[in-house]
Design a protein around this motif. Structure first.
Motif, short mmCIF file in Angstrom:
data_model
loop_
_atom_site.label_atom_id
_atom_site.label_comp_id
_atom_site.label_asym_id
_atom_site.label_seq_id
_atom_site.Cartn_x
_atom_site.Cartn_y
_atom_site.Cartn_z
N TYR A 17 -5.89 -4.80 1.78
CA TYR A 17 -6.34 -3.95 2.21
C TYR A 17 -7.37 -4.50 3.66
O TYR A 17 -7.32 -3.82 4.80
N LEU A 48 0.80 -1.38 0.21
CA LEU A 48 0.20 0.14 0.13
C LEU A 48 0.63 0.93 -0.23
O LEU A 48 0.30 2.54 -0.51
N ASP A 49 1.86 0.66 0.54
CA ASP A 49 2.86 2.18 1.00
C ASP A 49 3.45 2.24 -0.61
O ASP A 49 3.84 3.92 -1.34
N VAL A 50 4.01 1.29 -1.22
CA VAL A 50 4.53 1.08 -2.34
C VAL A 50 3.29 2.13 -3.68
O VAL A 50 3.41 2.83 -4.40
N VAL A 51 2.26 1.55 -3.35
CA VAL A 51 0.97 2.37 -4.07
C VAL A 51 0.99 3.68 -4.04
O VAL A 51 1.15 4.78 -4.70
N TYR A 52 0.43 4.46 -2.64
CA TYR A 52 0.18 5.40 -2.29
C TYR A 52 1.33 6.35 -2.84
O TYR A 52 1.42 7.24 -2.70
N GLY A 86 4.36 1.47 -7.86
CA GLY A 86 3.31 1.79 -7.17
C GLY A 86 3.52 3.04 -8.41
O GLY A 86 4.31 3.82 -8.63
N PHE A 87 1.66 2.93 -8.30
CA PHE A 87 1.99 3.83 -9.16
C PHE A 87 -0.45 4.81 -8.89
O PHE A 87 -0.76 3.50 -8.12
N LEU A 88 -0.86 5.72 -9.48
CA LEU A 88 -1.83 5.97 -9.31
C LEU A 88 -2.15 6.55 -10.60
O LEU A 88 -1.66 7.22 -10.72
N ASN A 104 -9.35 1.73 2.55
CA ASN A 104 -8.05 1.56 3.29
C ASN A 104 -8.75 3.31 3.75
O ASN A 104 -7.27 3.44 4.99
N ILE A 160 -0.99 11.14 2.56
CA ILE A 160 -1.08 11.55 1.23
C ILE A 160 -2.18 11.59 1.18
O ILE A 160 -3.56 10.86 1.08
N ARG A 219 4.03 5.84 -4.29
CA ARG A 219 4.64 5.64 -5.87
C ARG A 219 5.93 5.08 -5.80
O ARG A 219 6.66 6.28 -6.52
N ILE A 220 6.51 4.44 -5.37
CA ILE A 220 7.64 4.02 -5.50
C ILE A 220 8.14 3.16 -5.78
O ILE A 220 7.24 2.41 -6.62
N CYS A 242 -1.00 -1.72 -8.99
CA CYS A 242 -2.26 -0.91 -9.15
C CYS A 242 -2.80 -1.05 -7.76
O CYS A 242 -3.32 0.12 -7.27
N GLY A 243 -2.63 -2.58 -6.72
CA GLY A 243 -3.62 -2.34 -5.88
C GLY A 243 -2.93 -3.48 -4.82
O GLY A 243 -2.14 -3.86 -5.58
N PHE A 299 -4.18 11.92 -1.32
CA PHE A 299 -5.01 9.94 -2.41
C PHE A 299 -6.06 9.26 -1.47
O PHE A 299 -6.53 8.68 -1.39
N ALA A 300 -4.87 9.31 -0.15
CA ALA A 300 -5.62 8.58 0.59
C ALA A 300 -6.37 9.56 1.79
O ALA A 300 -6.22 8.54 3.02
N SER A 353 1.38 5.58 7.18
CA SER A 353 2.34 6.62 6.31
C SER A 353 1.32 6.62 5.90
O SER A 353 1.66 8.75 4.96
N GLN A 354 0.32 6.22 4.81
CA GLN A 354 -0.50 6.98 3.64
C GLN A 354 -1.57 8.16 4.00
O GLN A 354 -1.87 8.33 3.15
N TYR A 392 -9.83 0.63 -3.48
CA TYR A 392 -9.03 1.45 -2.04
C TYR A 392 -10.29 2.72 -1.27
O TYR A 392 -9.20 2.60 -0.06
#
Lengths: 355, 355
Positions: free
Chosen positions: B271, A283-287, B294-296, B60, B72, A289-290, B265-266, B74-75, B68-69, B57
């Protein structure tokens, strides 16, 4: 016709777990000079080894191979009883008819943990071996590590994998090691904020006082790596140059900034089977964007000449320091190798085989 | 002056683990039209919601935030008792003085799980809401998923993160889901070999028969995911589009080819806290030079117009299929949402709020 004795190091059997002296043996073979050719087309290149590299990744090649990396040439299994290849610097004894090599010339490339490297014709195509134009102002041993594959690993990993921007923060693990010590120095010269970790106070002092790291800490003094990284990177980590894997990688991911990059160079904590694999918070990797990217120096041979000229300049004008830990004599190779997994080395572990 | 009743969905408290109906409540508020302005400078945009998106998502954001997210945007945490934002399509009731919006126009963007979306002035800057030029040949519901953020996620993730080459192999997990079903179709149209996995035989059949996947399997029928992937990818995986994390990610890494790419992606298996995190073999990552990224969707807004025109064309000429699972009425939102974690949906989970 002359006969020379070649002492070389071999493993007695496959090694699982941390290596110990009893896993190794010193073998002796006799090489005839000039080398006997079986047919007019077959010939041998013979190199007298001067300095050879001792690297943690060799342990992965010594394991009984079952995992998928056995199919990959860079991880070709080491065969018990046989000579073990390694990066090194030597002097040509026989050029074997190769027009690019001459007797007594210096060469750098894939040699062996032995007194001589004997390369048969059929190996030519795959064996990296080139004439070495060494800068006489620098010690020859530099060409095994800092100006060899350790250096290229640090250079390619920092510039091409981390893709740094000025002012970004970099965390380097195993920061006093052969690669980590160079990454930290490249990063400082580039204009990054650099913090390293190592396993003794002496190493930590060296990072801060000699290599110019902005800060450094002894990971063995920390009960919670996650909090430690929060303390050293209150604004988060932009790039993590990972030499160790395991828990440190998890903690680094937890402290990374958005669009952070992890250059995965090694995972020494996982080599001996003593540490556990990294359990990543995806989830950290996604959010955040690592990007986590594995790499090998060989992928960056296209920047070899840039790497050599830049690094030679920095070394000559004192902007970079090449740390070496040099053992002497082929018999010391096992000891040097074992020391890598006990954190004995500072900088590049090298064995000087001959003068 | 008119008063309208707005029913909306809220969480009663933070949710840890899999969601259930009792975690949600339907609340009612009264909105005055035209909206009362506190000062001459404050105004409101009011949108009547037509179709709203239901996405994994969101769970979350419903958790008690500690990781940590939470930092962010988006979260951003969802607050118990408050309206919950989500992507959707609606019709403008009040333009709130915005010159780019007119009464009765269609809009797409960040709406709510409710009958109406009320956007106060101070939110304007951060709230994605744009006039929607919908293609009348396509159902309006397509703009919530396939031509909305799910589609952009698939498009950006496949083209920009995976960086495909023709003839490469792609593995897609949760392949019958809103994003996975589109990734597989983009990949086939691009010229890749595509295998997907899903959790029922019906979904597997759909992937092969309707969506044109080269092959597909039910992961619940496999006792060893590593062997399953070896069977479906005898030549290895070049790209893995990861929607689930956990053990499937581990198995995919084990079966990846050199220079393989993982688009993360997820991690739906992580979750609800029911699955375990992925314990990655970092040696594989190094030796095979794997990139895990990771990406959004929001990172790929710059390819939004390409995405819309390409995808609209494909949908109109029947080269792509938009799968939707449509519930009806605001009261069904919790049920639709809970269904996501039970594998109930095929394609995009959508709730139609009004005609």
């Amino acid at each position: 016709m002359e006969e020379v004795r070649n002492k070389f190091v071999a493993i007695k059997g496959h090694i699982n777990g941390a290596p110990s002296e009893s896993d190794f043996e010193i073998k002796t073979e006799t090489i005839s000079l000039p080398a006997i050719r079986n047919t007019s087309k077959e010939y041998y290149v013979i190199v007298k080894n001067l300095y050879v590299s001792v690297d943690p990744y060799q342990l992965n090649r010594m394991k009984a191979q079952s995992s998928s990396q056995s199919a990959i040439s860079f991880a070709a299994p080491i065969i018990p009883g046989h000579a073990i290849d390694t990066y090194g610097v030597g002097r040509v004894v026989e050029s074997g008819g190769r027009s690019d090599l001459a007797k007594d010339e210096l060469v750098a490339g894939l040699l062996t943990w032995g007194e001589y490297t004997v390369i048969a014709a059929e190996e030519e195509g795959i064996r990296l071996l080139n004439k070495l134009d060494a800068d006489e102002a620098l010690p020859l041993s530099h060409y095994v590590g800092t100006l060899g594959f350790s250096g290229l690993t640090a250079y390619g990993g920092f510039y091409k994998v981390c893709k740094p921007k000025k002012g970004e923060s970099v965390f380097v693990s195993a920061a006093s090691g052969s690669v980590g010590s160079l990454v930290g120095q490249y990063a400082k010269l580039f204009g990054c904020h650099v913090v390293g970790c190592a396993g003794t106070q002496q190493k930590v002092d060296l990072l801060k006082e000699k290599l110019g790291f902005d800060d450094a800490f002894n990971y063995k003094d920390e009960t919670d790596l996650n909090s430690a990284l929060k303390r050293y990177f209150p604004k988060g980590i932009d790039m993590y140059f990972d030499n160790v894997g395991g828990e440190m990688l998890e903690a680094a991911i937890g402290n990374m900034n958005t669009f952070g990059r992890v250059a995965v160079c090694g995972a020494i904590s996982e080599y001996t089977g003593g540490g556990r694999g990294a359990s990543l918070d995806m989830l950290d990797v996604v959010y955040k964007r690592i990007t986590i990217q594995g790499f090998l120096a060989a992928d960056y041979l296209n920047c070899y000449s840039d790497f050599i000229s830049t690094t030679t300049d920095h070394l000559r004008n004192g902007k970079m320091h090449a740390l070496s830990d040099i053992y002497h004599g082929v018999e010391t190779v096992p000891l040097a190798f074992i020391g890598l997994f006990r954190g004995h080395n500072i900088g590049k572990m090298i064995v000087q085989i001959a003068n």
